[in-house]
Scaffold this motif. Structure first.
Motif, mmCIF file in Angstrom:
data_model
loop_
_atom_site.group_PDB
_atom_site.id
_atom_site.type_symbol
_atom_site.label_atom_id
_atom_site.label_comp_id
_atom_site.label_asym_id
_atom_site.label_seq_id
_atom_site.Cartn_x
_atom_site.Cartn_y
_atom_site.Cartn_z
ATOM 1 N N UNK A 82 0.855 -1.192 0.000
ATOM 2 C CA UNK A 82 0.000 0.000 0.000
ATOM 3 C C UNK A 82 0.890 1.241 0.000
ATOM 4 N N UNK A 83 0.423 2.239 -0.702
ATOM 5 C CA UNK A 83 1.077 3.539 -0.668
ATOM 6 C C UNK A 83 -0.006 4.610 -0.702
ATOM 7 N N UNK A 84 0.393 5.851 -0.915
ATOM 8 C CA UNK A 84 -0.571 6.946 -0.904
ATOM 9 C C UNK A 84 -1.633 6.815 -2.008
ATOM 10 N N UNK A 85 -1.362 5.996 -3.037
ATOM 11 C CA UNK A 85 -2.324 5.787 -4.118
ATOM 12 C C UNK A 85 -3.255 4.612 -3.839
ATOM 13 N N UNK A 86 -2.982 3.865 -2.779
ATOM 14 C CA UNK A 86 -3.815 2.705 -2.460
ATOM 15 C C UNK A 86 -3.054 1.401 -2.595
ATOM 16 N N UNK A 87 -3.803 0.324 -2.741
ATOM 17 C CA UNK A 87 -3.207 -1.010 -2.837
ATOM 18 C C UNK A 87 -2.618 -1.254 -4.216
ATOM 19 N N UNK A 88 -1.473 -1.923 -4.231
ATOM 20 C CA UNK A 88 -0.831 -2.299 -5.486
ATOM 21 C C UNK A 88 -0.450 -3.771 -5.401
ATOM 22 N N UNK A 89 -0.825 -4.547 -6.416
ATOM 23 C CA UNK A 89 -0.446 -5.953 -6.500
ATOM 24 C C UNK A 89 0.974 -6.000 -7.074
#
Length: 169
Positions: free
Chosen positions: A49-56
């Motif tokens: 997770x980062x400031x943009x949301x979840x990333x696979x």
């Protein structure tokens, strides 16, 4: 921080995007989106997770072949996360899932021999199933099963790959 969870249908496009560079180099089988949707319950994903949301950032699937053997499929990690232990986390989780199902052996067809050998897999040349299982598996339409069985129609996808097996404790 990397966490794992079962894949969801909304993850399919990200899984496809992670696998695409490997498929274009014939390291993994190229699949259509529909194939991922049909098999989504077999997949787990690694995410951050980062400031943009979840990333696979990685994925892997466990495909049961017979009562005691399953195949590790579509194990892939985003290039920027290679070397961070994501593949290890995914494979360990797939092994745990296999044990929970009562599976005693894991198969893979791979170019990443060192990675899998480092996780207890060893190269095989023989077919690791009984004649009865072989005859039943011949009825499958799944391309991965054709590769597992080493059928002639799957040969273009398996050139250079190594067949590996791991006995689960």
């Amino acid at each position: 921080m990397i966490t794992l969870r079962p894949a969801r249908p909304r993850d399919v496009r990200q899984i496809h995007d992670i696998v695409a560079p490997y498929a274009s180099r014939r390291i993994l089988i190229e699949k259509h989106l529909i194939n991922y949707y049909e098999d989504i319950q077999e997949f787990i994903v690694a995410r951050t997770r980062d400031h943009k949301g979840e990333k696979i950032v990685g994925c892997g699937a466990l495909h049961v072949l017979w009562e005691d053997i399953a195949e590790v499929r579509t194990l892939a990690v985003s290039p920027e996360y290679i070397g961070r232990g994501v593949g290890h986390l995914l494979l360990t989780s797939l092994e745990d899932r296999a044990r929970a199902l009562g599976i005693t052996r894991l198969f893979c067809l791979t170019f990443e021999v060192d990675f899998f050998a480092g996780h207890g897999f060893h190269e095989i040349s023989e077919r690791p199933i009984s004649q009865e299982a072989y005859e039943h598996l011949l009825l499958s339409y799944d391309d991965g099963v054709a590769e597992f069985l080493d059928l002639a129609r799957a040969k273009p996808n398996t050139l250079g790959n190594t067949r590996m097996l791991k006995e689960l404790a």
